[in-house]
Design a protein around this motif. Sequence first.
Motif, PDB file in Angstrom:
ATOM      1  N   THR A 345       0.849  -1.187   0.000  1.00  0.00           N
ATOM      2  CA  THR A 345       0.000   0.000   0.000  1.00  0.00           C
ATOM      3  C   THR A 345       0.890   1.245   0.000  1.00  0.00           C
ATOM      4  O   THR A 345       2.105   1.155   0.190  1.00  0.00           O
ATOM      5  N   VAL A 346       0.287   2.400  -0.194  1.00  0.00           N
ATOM      6  CA  VAL A 346       1.063   3.644  -0.199  1.00  0.00           C
ATOM      7  C   VAL A 346       1.821   3.799   1.114  1.00  0.00           C
ATOM      8  O   VAL A 346       3.014   4.116   1.133  1.00  0.00           O
ATOM      9  N   ARG A 347       1.125   3.541   2.218  1.00  0.00           N
ATOM     10  CA  ARG A 347       1.781   3.671   3.526  1.00  0.00           C
ATOM     11  C   ARG A 347       2.846   2.604   3.702  1.00  0.00           C
ATOM     12  O   ARG A 347       3.933   2.878   4.237  1.00  0.00           O
ATOM     13  N   ALA A 348       2.583   1.388   3.250  1.00  0.00           N
ATOM     14  CA  ALA A 348       3.562   0.312   3.371  1.00  0.00           C
ATOM     15  C   ALA A 348       4.821   0.638   2.577  1.00  0.00           C
ATOM     16  O   ALA A 348       5.946   0.393   3.042  1.00  0.00           O
ATOM     17  N   ARG A 349       4.641   1.183   1.377  1.00  0.00           N
ATOM     18  CA  ARG A 349       5.808   1.544   0.551  1.00  0.00           C
ATOM     19  C   ARG A 349       6.636   2.636   1.233  1.00  0.00           C
ATOM     20  O   ARG A 349       7.869   2.602   1.209  1.00  0.00           O
ATOM     21  N   ARG A 350       5.918   3.594   1.851  1.00  0.00           N
ATOM     22  CA  ARG A 350       6.637   4.672   2.537  1.00  0.00           C
ATOM     23  C   ARG A 350       7.424   4.131   3.725  1.00  0.00           C
ATOM     24  O   ARG A 350       8.581   4.493   3.943  1.00  0.00           O
ATOM     25  N   LYS A 351       6.783   3.254   4.513  1.00  0.00           N
ATOM     26  CA  LYS A 351       7.470   2.672   5.671  1.00  0.00           C
ATOM     27  C   LYS A 351       8.642   1.797   5.231  1.00  0.00           C
ATOM     28  O   LYS A 351       9.702   1.785   5.863  1.00  0.00           O
ATOM     29  N   ALA A 352       8.451   1.049   4.139  1.00  0.00           N
ATOM     30  CA  ALA A 352       9.527   0.192   3.639  1.00  0.00           C
ATOM     31  C   ALA A 352      10.723   1.019   3.188  1.00  0.00           C
ATOM     32  O   ALA A 352      11.885   0.649   3.440  1.00  0.00           O
ATOM     33  N   ALA A 353      10.447   2.140   2.531  1.00  0.00           N
ATOM     34  CA  ALA A 353      11.536   3.010   2.086  1.00  0.00           C
ATOM     35  C   ALA A 353      12.316   3.556   3.285  1.00  0.00           C
ATOM     36  O   ALA A 353      13.549   3.608   3.274  1.00  0.00           O
ATOM     37  N   THR A 354      11.588   3.951   4.321  1.00  0.00           N
ATOM     38  CA  THR A 354      12.246   4.436   5.536  1.00  0.00           C
ATOM     39  C   THR A 354      13.084   3.324   6.170  1.00  0.00           C
ATOM     40  O   THR A 354      14.213   3.552   6.620  1.00  0.00           O
TER      41      THR A 354
END
Length: 388
Positions: A345-354
């Motif tokens: 998800t958008v949030r999952a991708r953001r957290k994964a990038a972090t």
Amino acid sequence: MRDPVVVATGQTYDRESIALWIESGHNTCPKTGQNLAHTSLIPNRALKNLISMWCREQKIPFELTETSHKSNGVSIPNKAAVEATRMTVSFSTEAANGVVYELRALAKTNSDSRGFIAEAGAIPLLVRYLGSDVGSELPNLQVNAVTTILNLSILEANKTNVMETDGALNGIIEVLRSGATWEAKGNAAATIFSLSGVHSYRKRLGRKNRVIKGLVDLAQLGPNSSKRDALVAILTLASDRDTVGRLIEAGVVEIVAGVLDSLPEEAVTILEVVVKKGGLAAIAAVYNKIKKLAVLLREGSETSRESAAATLVTICRKGGSEMVAELAAMPGIERIIWELMGSGTVRARRKAATLLRILRRWAAGLDPSPILERPNTTVSGTSATTVM
């Protein structure tokens, strides 16, 4: 069934049919086989009103000799609720089960019914059937009583009625901790969840060690359906920062980690909240679960992958290099994170990038805690580019 009546055992029958049974010389209840203490037939106006409502919706003619009260032009089963409530007083404990079941069904139908049942004084009457003495002798009655209170508590005004009725909350907690069946315990947990929808009640419930212990024990020992009720209640209570410490002391991290395989979405969402609000005590408690969370990044549902990534970001930020090292030691972790960045998800991708930036900063010998999230980003090499 056009004219429902209740017999001495608490069972409901159509008047014409049960009258014919009795007139034929039978003195037993057809369903239970018990001897009838008397042959009086008491009108079940609660059920008759439901039959009338259904017939009206289906456009089937039905004569209702006693009209329902109306509010704003809408029929409301006011008298039915009052009558059903009064009937709980009329019957012995053994015979009350059928009537309480009728109240349970009526409380499930709509908000008007819930309001009238509470106004008729049902909650104090139901409390008497929550005790362990009733549960040991008549487990179905205990289930029906706590479930009726659960259904009533859906109405916002009734939450206050339940919380302020003498013995109601203690009775619910008693069922949660020592109910006769898992269904009773699960519905008690669901009632705690319903009541915690009010912020002040959430804090009040979270301060009660018996509530915390009951929910944690149910999450550990119950079947999945009851565990889920307990976990949802725990999640709601965990939104209060003061309660999180009590949950950690009660062993919620270990219990939740134990159901990561069977109920991953509920479990990992709780871990996310606990590590976010619980400070270093929560981080320390979750340390041994880092690899389990990493597995969820690869194998979990969309929702659980997102929560697992968010939890790991918080752990690595607050826990420092030791936590990051534990995650980095998992074989193939960077590839797993890359996959989440491409398919989450958008949030999952953001957290994964972090998470990937934290790992690379740690690998370079730098402190991982200063890493800040960048909205909707993915990592390329050591730099980040915006995803459109």
